[in-house]
Write a protein that holds these residues in place. Sequence first.
Motif, short mmCIF file in Angstrom:
data_model
loop_
_atom_site.label_atom_id
_atom_site.label_comp_id
_atom_site.label_asym_id
_atom_site.label_seq_id
_atom_site.Cartn_x
_atom_site.Cartn_y
_atom_site.Cartn_z
N THR A 159 2.80 -2.04 1.10
CA THR A 159 2.47 -0.63 0.92
C THR A 159 3.27 -0.07 -0.25
O THR A 159 4.20 -0.71 -0.75
CB THR A 159 2.79 0.19 2.18
N ALA A 160 2.93 1.15 -0.64
CA ALA A 160 3.69 1.82 -1.70
C ALA A 160 5.09 2.14 -1.22
O ALA A 160 6.03 2.21 -2.03
CB ALA A 160 2.97 3.10 -2.12
N GLU A 184 3.44 3.88 -15.65
CA GLU A 184 2.16 3.18 -15.84
C GLU A 184 1.86 2.19 -14.73
O GLU A 184 0.75 1.67 -14.64
CB GLU A 184 2.20 2.42 -17.18
N ALA A 185 2.86 1.90 -13.89
CA ALA A 185 2.72 0.87 -12.86
C ALA A 185 2.15 1.45 -11.57
O ALA A 185 2.48 2.57 -11.17
CB ALA A 185 4.06 0.20 -12.59
N ILE A 186 1.31 0.67 -10.91
CA ILE A 186 0.75 1.08 -9.62
C ILE A 186 1.18 0.06 -8.56
O ILE A 186 1.34 -1.13 -8.85
CB ILE A 186 -0.78 1.20 -9.67
N PRO A 187 1.39 0.50 -7.31
CA PRO A 187 1.84 -0.42 -6.27
C PRO A 187 0.70 -1.23 -5.68
O PRO A 187 -0.43 -0.75 -5.57
CB PRO A 187 2.45 0.52 -5.22
N THR A 188 1.01 -2.46 -5.31
CA THR A 188 0.06 -3.30 -4.60
C THR A 188 0.06 -2.89 -3.14
O THR A 188 1.09 -2.94 -2.47
CB THR A 188 0.44 -4.78 -4.71
N GLU A 189 -1.10 -2.48 -2.63
CA GLU A 189 -1.25 -2.13 -1.22
C GLU A 189 -2.32 -3.04 -0.63
O GLU A 189 -3.46 -3.05 -1.09
CB GLU A 189 -1.62 -0.67 -1.08
N MET A 190 -1.91 -3.83 0.37
CA MET A 190 -2.84 -4.78 0.96
C MET A 190 -2.36 -5.17 2.36
O MET A 190 -1.16 -5.08 2.67
CB MET A 190 -2.98 -6.03 0.07
N PRO A 191 -3.28 -5.62 3.21
CA PRO A 191 -2.88 -6.02 4.56
C PRO A 191 -2.16 -7.36 4.55
O PRO A 191 -2.21 -8.10 3.55
CB PRO A 191 -4.22 -6.13 5.29
#
Length: 278
Positions: A159-160, A184-191
């Motif tokens: 999560t973020a 510029e960076a976005i967090p990886t959000e995944m199960p």
Amino acid sequence: MSGLVRVRSGHSLDDVEEILERDGAIIVEDFADDITREALLADFRPALEAQDYGDDWYNGTKTRRVSSLFGRTKELTPIVTHPLYLGAARRIMQKPVPIWLGRSRVEMTPTIQISGTQLIQIHPGQGKQPLHRDDALHLRRHPGPTSRVQIMVGLSEFTAENGGTLVIPGSHHWDDERPPLASEAIPTEMPAGGALIWLGGVYHGGGKNVGDSPRTGMTIALDLGNLRQEENQYLAVPREMVLAYPEEVRRLLGYDRCPPGLGWYEMEDPYSLLVSEE
């Protein structure tokens, strides 16, 4: 870009390849099933629990890291041979290179190999890792041909808030003069069981964990076979563990010869050494 493209395991490889070439990263939401994920956690848990936190700003002072993963489990075949990971890596990196042998022009296609492996557990209180390119290990110039395709499999939810890997989509197209910015960076959000696949020229880094539980991920890098492996797999993985894997994985671990002539043993394919001892 507002976010990373998300697909399922049955998605078209052609489409995944196109997205990776364009964006540099993609999320496969159902990459590893629960049985595989739980088996990996069970095999890695003793080493992870015995591991201290890192002691430097780059690796993290609230982060535990375990390497030599193929030497600690026999359960990695479905991960490293997943069609959307290995398939995309082969398409993107195994491209023919023309060379001249005397007056004959021939094309040689390089192999690919497992390079670095790590289990990375980010604990609450860990700050953001500096944004970086993993192919910088080989002093690559950018933009240029891709020499690494990497994966981060979520053995827990990402999560973020808990430190999901930060990624700057499209940054593999940048030159070496442009620095990465945190904004510029976005967090990886995944199960749990999801996976982030990205190219070696993409700027990324571990996120800040402001949650109340650790974030556990497993990363494996595939590099061109004519580059030195980040992790020395010949020392990291005992021979009996190499033999526990199928031929495709053994060759990916480095028991292979990269055209036109790298990695031979007694001037022969090094795989013959393994076969002779089965």
